[in-house]
Scaffold this active site. Sequence first.
Site, PDB file in Angstrom:
ATOM      1  N   LYS A 129       2.612 -15.585  -0.467  1.00  0.00           N
ATOM      2  CA  LYS A 129       2.427 -15.276  -1.873  1.00  0.00           C
ATOM      3  C   LYS A 129       2.804 -16.442  -2.758  1.00  0.00           C
ATOM      4  O   LYS A 129       3.704 -17.212  -2.458  1.00  0.00           O
ATOM      5  CB  LYS A 129       3.285 -14.074  -2.225  1.00  0.00           C
ATOM      6  N   GLU A 133       4.274  -3.768   9.920  1.00  0.00           N
ATOM      7  CA  GLU A 133       5.679  -3.889   9.483  1.00  0.00           C
ATOM      8  C   GLU A 133       6.104  -2.687   8.644  1.00  0.00           C
ATOM      9  O   GLU A 133       5.259  -1.919   8.169  1.00  0.00           O
ATOM     10  CB  GLU A 133       5.883  -5.175   8.683  1.00  0.00           C
TER      11      GLU A 133
HETATM   12  N1  PSU Z   1       5.119 -10.081   1.066  1.00  0.00           N
HETATM   13  C1  PSU Z   1       4.598  -8.977   0.461  1.00  0.00           C
HETATM   14  N2  PSU Z   1       5.232  -7.797   0.574  1.00  0.00           N
HETATM   15  C2  PSU Z   1       6.381  -7.692   1.290  1.00  0.00           C
HETATM   16  C3  PSU Z   1       6.898  -8.860   1.938  1.00  0.00           C
HETATM   17  C4  PSU Z   1       6.256 -10.031   1.790  1.00  0.00           C
HETATM   18  O1  PSU Z   1       3.576  -9.054  -0.182  1.00  0.00           O
HETATM   19  O2  PSU Z   1       6.927  -6.603   1.372  1.00  0.00           O
HETATM   20  C5  PSU Z   1       8.098  -8.721   2.802  1.00  0.00           C
HETATM   21  C6  PSU Z   1       7.676  -8.983   4.265  1.00  0.00           C
HETATM   22  O3  PSU Z   1       8.259  -7.987   5.063  1.00  0.00           O
HETATM   23  C7  PSU Z   1       8.248 -10.349   4.549  1.00  0.00           C
HETATM   24  C8  PSU Z   1       9.512 -10.303   3.712  1.00  0.00           C
HETATM   25  O4  PSU Z   1       8.486 -10.543   5.910  1.00  0.00           O
HETATM   26  O5  PSU Z   1       9.088  -9.687   2.510  1.00  0.00           O
HETATM   27  C9  PSU Z   1      10.101 -11.655   3.462  1.00  0.00           C
HETATM   28  O6  PSU Z   1      11.388 -11.489   2.926  1.00  0.00           O
HETATM   29  P1  PSU Z   1      12.423 -12.712   2.951  1.00  0.00           P
HETATM   30  O7  PSU Z   1      11.823 -13.717   1.991  1.00  0.00           O
HETATM   31  O8  PSU Z   1      13.720 -12.144   2.448  1.00  0.00           O
HETATM   32  O9  PSU Z   1      12.489 -13.216   4.357  1.00  0.00           O
END
Ligand code: PSU
Length: 291
Positions: free
Chosen positions: A145, A9
């Site tokens: 997380k 990603e």
């Molecule tokens: N967890 C991490 N680092 C990140 C993300 C999640 O430790 O950068 C990022 C990932 O790309 C995940 C996104 O898909 O955050 C989720 O964001 P949202 O909750 O806005 O969908």
Amino acid sequence: MHISAVALESTVIAHGLPYPRNVETALRLEAIIRAGGATPRTCGFVAGEPVAGLDAGQIEQFARGHTPRGPVIKASLRDIGIVAARGLDAATTVATTMWVAHRYGIEVFATGGLGGVHRGEDFDESADLTALATIPVLVVCAGAKAILDLPRTRERLETLGVPVIGFGCDELPAFYTRTSGLAVDARCDTPAQVADIWRAHRQLGLRAGMLVAAPVPADHALDADLADSAIAAALQAAAQNRIRGKALTPFLLDQIAAATGEASLRANLALLQNNAAIAAQIAVALRSSAA
Ligand code: PSU
Ligand code: MN
């Protein structure tokens, strides 16, 4: 066709880690996948086009957060049409990386942490779960997380029909720490065992993705109390500053990194590398079993 490719990603590069650690990490993850006998494909949108395989120059631009065209925004599923129509540059989350990977026939994807159900009063659930429910890609991560509501996230994965495999573990890992108290659906100890389940899942016509969760390497795991207090402080700061929507996850990650110093960053880098190595092994195992 790219049966031994591994997708990566770009949100973690553009919005998840500080410069220049982000670009170093992105290139390191690609090297780890190559060393494991697979082909890395870092995903993103460039001038509105989905790309599976950003080059080193594009990765550098994403790490700096802007290209000659403008800022690199964070794109989840809802943003794809907007990004395409307007020719924007965008980093892909877990959800959109799954979408890009599937479009290019890539079955395996390595990331750090999954998005999920956020804690608190506001209803906020990541489209990462929507993507896992509907896009058949195998995602290697270190769990969701602990900034999230892990029990609710675990329940949603069950409702959405997403198999959760523990790679060498019986509990869903909690990203910075190795355990969460939440059970996985099956434990696998080898890439071949994971490949068997994925093949069966796909051959039976199931459309969902699959989660393979590997705990952060023990020597880099964060102390659980340190993680909990940093998370609590980050959530409080988010509430005070009324941070919502797509800004929430990057904000919480920044706050935790600031509160724990290098420790959370080291954990994050270690688990990303660990997941890339495992994903390469799984991609290779899938190639052998496809013959
Ligand atoms: N967890 C991490 N680092 C990140 C993300 C999640 O430790 O950068 C990022 C990932 O790309 C995940 C996104 O898909 O955050 C989720 O964001 P949202 O909750 O806005 O969908
Ligand atoms: Mn959200």
